[in-house]
Design a protein around this motif. Structure first.
Motif, mmCIF file in Angstrom:
data_model
loop_
_atom_site.group_PDB
_atom_site.id
_atom_site.type_symbol
_atom_site.label_atom_id
_atom_site.label_comp_id
_atom_site.label_asym_id
_atom_site.label_seq_id
_atom_site.Cartn_x
_atom_site.Cartn_y
_atom_site.Cartn_z
ATOM 1 N N ASN A 1 -25.178 4.429 22.717
ATOM 2 C CA ASN A 1 -25.945 3.078 22.707
ATOM 3 C C ASN A 1 -25.333 2.118 21.988
ATOM 4 O O ASN A 1 -25.999 1.101 21.633
ATOM 5 C CB ASN A 1 -27.259 3.430 22.244
ATOM 6 N N ALA A 2 -24.246 2.121 21.121
ATOM 7 C CA ALA A 2 -23.550 1.341 20.475
ATOM 8 C C ALA A 2 -22.420 0.433 21.146
ATOM 9 O O ALA A 2 -22.389 0.885 22.331
ATOM 10 C CB ALA A 2 -22.662 2.084 19.029
ATOM 11 N N SER A 3 -21.827 -0.247 20.350
ATOM 12 C CA SER A 3 -20.708 -1.067 21.117
ATOM 13 C C SER A 3 -19.676 0.031 21.666
ATOM 14 O O SER A 3 -19.427 0.947 20.934
ATOM 15 C CB SER A 3 -20.288 -2.111 20.077
ATOM 16 N N PRO A 4 -18.830 -0.451 22.732
ATOM 17 C CA PRO A 4 -17.847 0.496 23.394
ATOM 18 C C PRO A 4 -17.027 0.887 21.980
ATOM 19 O O PRO A 4 -16.483 -0.015 21.548
ATOM 20 C CB PRO A 4 -17.336 -0.382 24.433
ATOM 21 N N GLN A 5 -16.348 2.323 22.251
ATOM 22 C CA GLN A 5 -15.654 2.596 20.970
ATOM 23 C C GLN A 5 -14.194 1.912 21.239
ATOM 24 O O GLN A 5 -13.240 1.894 20.064
ATOM 25 C CB GLN A 5 -15.366 4.130 21.157
ATOM 26 N N ILE A 6 -13.965 1.521 22.487
ATOM 27 C CA ILE A 6 -12.537 0.788 22.382
ATOM 28 C C ILE A 6 -12.468 -0.210 21.385
ATOM 29 O O ILE A 6 -11.350 -0.563 20.977
ATOM 30 C CB ILE A 6 -12.206 0.192 23.857
ATOM 31 N N ASN A 7 -13.493 -0.995 20.948
ATOM 32 C CA ASN A 7 -13.404 -1.780 19.964
ATOM 33 C C ASN A 7 -13.380 -1.360 18.800
ATOM 34 O O ASN A 7 -13.105 -2.297 17.655
ATOM 35 C CB ASN A 7 -14.778 -2.673 20.010
ATOM 36 N N ARG A 8 -13.225 -0.019 18.511
ATOM 37 C CA ARG A 8 -12.925 0.436 17.018
ATOM 38 C C ARG A 8 -11.504 1.191 17.021
ATOM 39 O O ARG A 8 -11.219 1.658 16.044
ATOM 40 C CB ARG A 8 -14.139 1.605 16.738
ATOM 41 N N VAL A 9 -10.825 0.992 17.984
ATOM 42 C CA VAL A 9 -9.478 1.480 18.104
ATOM 43 C C VAL A 9 -8.462 0.613 17.283
ATOM 44 O O VAL A 9 -8.753 -0.733 17.071
ATOM 45 C CB VAL A 9 -8.869 1.390 19.561
ATOM 46 N N SER A 10 -7.643 1.143 16.409
ATOM 47 C CA SER A 10 -6.402 0.595 15.804
ATOM 48 C C SER A 10 -5.267 0.499 16.442
ATOM 49 O O SER A 10 -4.628 1.368 16.809
ATOM 50 C CB SER A 10 -6.405 1.292 14.161
ATOM 51 N N HIS A 11 -4.506 -0.666 16.156
ATOM 52 C CA HIS A 11 -3.322 -0.754 16.537
ATOM 53 C C HIS A 11 -2.373 0.108 15.229
ATOM 54 O O HIS A 11 -2.665 0.451 14.218
ATOM 55 C CB HIS A 11 -2.702 -1.967 16.315
ATOM 56 N N LYS A 12 -1.119 0.561 15.976
ATOM 57 C CA LYS A 12 -0.092 1.206 14.914
ATOM 58 C C LYS A 12 1.237 0.070 15.007
ATOM 59 O O LYS A 12 1.923 -0.115 15.791
ATOM 60 C CB LYS A 12 0.509 2.346 15.442
ATOM 61 N N PRO A 13 1.384 -0.655 13.721
ATOM 62 C CA PRO A 13 2.354 -1.590 13.393
ATOM 63 C C PRO A 13 3.572 -0.789 13.269
ATOM 64 O O PRO A 13 4.517 -1.618 13.439
ATOM 65 C CB PRO A 13 2.193 -2.585 12.203
ATOM 66 N N PHE A 14 3.581 0.419 12.895
ATOM 67 C CA PHE A 14 4.763 1.216 12.525
ATOM 68 C C PHE A 14 4.841 2.517 13.453
ATOM 69 O O PHE A 14 3.779 3.073 13.700
ATOM 70 C CB PHE A 14 4.764 1.598 11.133
ATOM 71 N N PRO A 15 6.131 2.805 13.948
ATOM 72 C CA PRO A 15 6.125 4.159 14.426
ATOM 73 C C PRO A 15 5.961 5.365 13.699
ATOM 74 O O PRO A 15 7.259 5.912 13.485
ATOM 75 C CB PRO A 15 7.696 3.881 15.482
ATOM 76 N N THR A 16 5.130 5.428 13.066
ATOM 77 C CA THR A 16 4.767 6.656 12.373
ATOM 78 C C THR A 16 3.429 7.288 12.437
ATOM 79 O O THR A 16 2.633 6.615 12.968
ATOM 80 C CB THR A 16 4.810 6.255 10.715
ATOM 81 N N PHE B 1 5.607 10.558 4.582
ATOM 82 C CA PHE B 1 5.368 9.279 3.995
ATOM 83 C C PHE B 1 6.626 8.922 3.140
ATOM 84 O O PHE B 1 6.934 7.648 3.106
ATOM 85 C CB PHE B 1 4.055 9.079 3.073
ATOM 86 N N ALA B 2 7.084 9.891 2.351
ATOM 87 C CA ALA B 2 8.181 9.610 1.658
ATOM 88 C C ALA B 2 9.345 9.012 2.306
ATOM 89 O O ALA B 2 10.137 8.162 2.154
ATOM 90 C CB ALA B 2 8.699 10.811 0.923
ATOM 91 N N TYR B 3 9.750 9.672 3.545
ATOM 92 C CA TYR B 3 10.749 9.113 4.275
ATOM 93 C C TYR B 3 10.479 7.707 4.813
ATOM 94 O O TYR B 3 11.347 6.930 4.767
ATOM 95 C CB TYR B 3 11.007 10.143 5.589
ATOM 96 N N THR B 4 9.681 7.409 5.431
ATOM 97 C CA THR B 4 9.296 6.015 5.899
ATOM 98 C C THR B 4 9.035 5.112 5.079
ATOM 99 O O THR B 4 9.561 3.800 5.089
ATOM 100 C CB THR B 4 7.946 6.333 6.792
ATOM 101 N N ALA B 5 8.615 5.690 3.693
ATOM 102 C CA ALA B 5 8.615 4.304 2.663
ATOM 103 C C ALA B 5 10.084 4.229 2.292
ATOM 104 O O ALA B 5 10.322 3.118 1.926
ATOM 105 C CB ALA B 5 7.683 5.077 1.415
ATOM 106 N N ALA B 6 10.872 5.077 2.049
ATOM 107 C CA ALA B 6 12.226 4.914 1.834
ATOM 108 C C ALA B 6 12.920 4.032 2.756
ATOM 109 O O ALA B 6 13.580 3.301 2.506
ATOM 110 C CB ALA B 6 13.020 6.256 1.387
ATOM 111 N N THR B 7 12.554 4.207 4.208
ATOM 112 C CA THR B 7 13.243 3.572 5.330
ATOM 113 C C THR B 7 12.806 2.037 5.116
ATOM 114 O O THR B 7 13.414 1.167 5.233
ATOM 115 C CB THR B 7 12.725 4.038 6.570
#
Length: 464
Positions: free
Chosen positions: A256-271, A328-334
């Motif tokens: 009965n709430a707002s459609p859940q597609i509105n709570r989906v998040s983008h990924k700005p990084f491929p991780t 996380f360690a590898y992606t942060a170093a990258t």
């Protein structure tokens, strides 16, 4: 779990009753955004090793010209096309995610519904978007109801259940056949967190297998196969075997709430999504204080236990590409070396860079004691430099989330980069045609046009 809610019936009715006219403009915009985003990462996923082998295997397993593969355009039986496209959407950890559910909703759902709609023919844009919205509701509400740590891979299993009900709606199946299809899908669910723990490519393949199985479940139900119906609340159902602790009332409320597609998040990084808050905080601190990679003495990411479990692994010289995407360690170093994290940073020569691996040893993830086993935020990054300066940044919400959404420009830039990084890069005119077509999706008479805009003629000539 003593109270029963007849969830299968409630979810079935929700999907069947939903109409395009029920979707407000914000929801329609969200659907277009994440359909386009998922097409982009699926096109880009064609560059990942084993994509060609998976297509060849599916051609070996059976012939048929029912649906096409994103980017490369091969015709396959619909279940096979769904399998390949789901693999490509998820294989770089670049696809969108519903954080409260810990579910990547579009990988199974978009791949299955695209292949199913192309086989069925003449599925218009309004019907397609309505089915996607309903499927995302089912998948994410099932995942968000859990109160237990991840054991099975929710993007695969929850996505398949949502996709099944949505395809039954598109096929106008009877209630009895729909319940059988749902039960057949449940009986085929697969995919545990072991693939995640070991950082293997089977993680994305679990998504692919479940997309294939969802279409096959529809086909078997239409052919007359019967299946169990009480597959969510039954003694051996989803909320007994797969998610053993859950708040089922939350599902009822969510319908009965707002459609859940509105709570989906983008990924700005491929991780893995779990890396994103730390990466964004690290980039923000660097922009504010101007330090370089050589200036970092140590860095701690204080995060909920799920984050430690998902991305707290050490960077090693022997790690695979799939492992590195969840480190996380590898992606942060990258990020510190390259200024960004791109799909190419997982290529072998970069994975084996001694300087990057040495830098990665300065980054660790620490459990912050959050009692919620499924929480992904808040997180705090603590940084100490070699000159003894210390910086700290608290992140209550992650970049790309509904609370901190990407701008339209950021969203489209990601899509364009994904299309340019495919195994056969799309022509600029084809990329822009995909954008404009998706932005007017409600006017499309046949959703198969979207697949056609990613195929070799568009790639090689830029034809529009």
């Amino acid at each position: 779990m003593s109270e029963r809610f007849n969830l299968v019936e409630l979810l079935h009715n929700h999907v069947q009753r939903l109409q395009f006219s029920d979707l407000d403009p914000h929801t329609v915009s969200s659907l277009k955004t994440f359909i386009l985003d998922s097409l982009g990462v699926g096109i880009c996923g064609s560059r990942v090793p084993f994509s060609a082998e998976l297509i060849a295997l599916n051609q070996q397993w059976g012939q048929g010209e029912e649906a096409q593969v994103l980017a490369t355009g091969e015709w396959l039986p619909a279940p096979a096309a769904a399998m390949v496209n789901a693999w490509q959407i998820h294989n770089q950890e670049f696809d969108c995610v519903h954080e409260p559910a810990v579910v990547h909703p579009m990988a199974v759902i978009l791949a299955a519904l695209l292949a199913f709609a192309q086989r069925q023919g003449n599925v218009d844009g309004k019907s397609f978007m309505t089915a996607i919205s309903a499927a995302v509701d089912v998948a994410t509400l099932l995942g968000a109801a859990s109160r237990a740590p991840l054991r099975f891979f929710r993007p695969a299993v929850c996505g398949a259940l949502g996709a099944t009900l949505a395809m039954a709606k598109l096929a106008d199946m009877s209630p009895e056949a729909t319940r059988n299809a749902f039960g057949i899908t449940y009986s085929q669910l697969s995919g545990t967190m072991q693939a995640h723990v070991e950082g293997t490519a089977m993680l994305a393949m679990q998504v692919a297998v479940n997309a294939r199985n969802a279409i096959q479940a529809i086909d078997m139900a239409r052919a007359g196969l019967t299946a169990p119906h009480d597959v969510l609340e039954g003694p051996f159902g989803f909320f007994k075997l797969i998610e053993a602790e859950a708040d089922l009332a939350a599902i009822v409320a969510g319908l009965n709430a707002s459609p859940q597609i509105n709570r989906v998040s983008h990924k700005p990084f491929p991780t893995g999504r779990a890396c994103h808050s730390g990466l964004d905080a690290l980039r923000t601190l660097q922009q504010q204080h101007g330090f370089s990679a050589d200036d970092i003495a140590s860095c701690e990411l204080l995060a909920p236990p799920l984050i430690l479990r998902l991305i707290g692994r050490p960077a090693t010289a022997a790690m695979s590409t799939s492992y590195a995407r969840l480190c996380f360690a590898y992606t942060a170093a990258t990020l510190m070396q390259e200024g960004d994290v791109s799909v190419s940073c997982y290529d072998p020569q970069q994975l084996n860079d001694p300087a990057r691996l040495a830098l990665a040893q300065r980054f660790v993830v620490v459990d912050d004691g959050n009692p919620d086993p499924n929480a992904m935020t808040p997180q705090t990054l603590k940084l100490r430099l070699t000159d003894q300066r210390e910086f700290e940044l608290f992140s209550p919400a992650t970049l790309g989330s509904p609370e901190r959404p990407l701008s339209r420009e950021q969203h489209l830039n990601k899509f364009r980069r994904c299309c340019a990084d495919a195994i056969q890069p799309l022509a600029k005119s084809a990329i822009e045609r995909l954008i404009t077509t998706t932005e007017s999706l409600e006017n499309l008479s046949d959703i198969a046009v979207l697949i056609g805009l990613t195929t070799p003629s568009q790639i090689s000539t830029g034809a529009v």
